[in-house]
Design a protein around this motif. Structure first.
Motif, PDB file in Angstrom:
ATOM      1  N   ASP A  61       1.513  -2.213  14.404  1.00  0.00           N
ATOM      2  CA  ASP A  61       1.852  -0.824  14.079  1.00  0.00           C
ATOM      3  C   ASP A  61       0.989   0.128  14.910  1.00  0.00           C
ATOM      4  N   ALA A 118      -2.568  -2.719   8.898  1.00  0.00           N
ATOM      5  CA  ALA A 118      -1.127  -2.659   9.181  1.00  0.00           C
ATOM      6  C   ALA A 118      -0.446  -3.817   8.450  1.00  0.00           C
ATOM      7  N   ARG A 162       6.144   3.187   9.303  1.00  0.00           N
ATOM      8  CA  ARG A 162       5.999   2.019   8.415  1.00  0.00           C
ATOM      9  C   ARG A 162       4.892   2.233   7.385  1.00  0.00           C
ATOM     10  N   PRO A 210       0.885   7.321  10.739  1.00  0.00           N
ATOM     11  CA  PRO A 210       1.708   6.252  11.307  1.00  0.00           C
ATOM     12  C   PRO A 210       2.716   6.822  12.309  1.00  0.00           C
TER      13      PRO A 210
END
Ligand SMILES: NC(=O)N[C@@H](O)C(=O)O
Ligand code: NI
Length: 178
Positions: free
Chosen positions: A147, A141, A93, A89
């Motif tokens: 994301d 996501a 997140r 990521p």
């Protein structure tokens, strides 16, 4: 008939070992480099490519993934028979993983073992590297905004993505509120 609701577990390397590696620094060994300014968490995972002699190569991409609306129905899983696939990521997140152990891809119409499907949620600092052949759902996501992920996987000749679509009564529900 209500679909089976997947239990979502916190991601740990111990729980994920059947499916691949967790890419994280928590509790991992490191060595000091750059004159003591930098910790090197060395070789947290390795990129698998089936046929490097035939030109298979590891490539680096960025996936901008739209947020998954919850509750979400798991209708399929996929696998990459010719290489690993890592998701790290970029925005810190959490994201969701739905996986099943690799099975024998030399068998025609080989498919994920339903009873071994597991779901995990990352802590925002973790990435994963799916081992070659690990069944997984395409990136999931979560939260309020799309994301971004750094993705390291195999590029080369031949088919590197098998998809298995479940019968309607085999589909599962995923529900996670951040
Ligand atoms: N198809 C593709 O590149 N992405 C999937 O493999 C995925 O796991 O998200
Ligand atoms: Ni994939």
């Amino acid at each position: 008939m209500a679909l089976q609701k997947l239990h979502i577990e916190p991601l740990t390397q111990e729980a994920f070992t059947l499916f691949g590696d967790v890419i994280e620094t928590d509790q991992r060994p490191f060595r000091m480099i750059n004159n003591g300014s930098t910790r090197r968490y060395h070789c947290l995972s390795q990129v698998e490519t089936a046929n490097p002699a035939d030109g298979d190569r590891a490539i680096i991409s960025i996936f901008q993934a739209r947020v998954t609306k919850m509750p979400f129905t798991i209708r399929m899983l996929e696998r990459h028979p010719l290489g690993s696939q890592a998701f790290v990521p970029l925005l810190g997140r959490p994201f969701l993983l739905v996986v099943a152990p690799p099975t024998d891809y030399s068998i025609n119409n080989d498919k994920p073992q339903l009873e071994r499907i597991r779901a995990f949620v990352t802590n925002g600092k973790q990435g994963v590297n799916y081992s070659r052949g690990t069944w997984h759902h395409p990136v999931l996501a979560i939260g309020n905004e799309d994301d971004d992920f750094l993705v390291v996987d195999r590029e080369g000749s031949g088919n590197n993505c098998d998809e298995h679509f479940f019968e309607e009564n085999e589909q599962m529900t995923l529900d996670y509120q951040l």
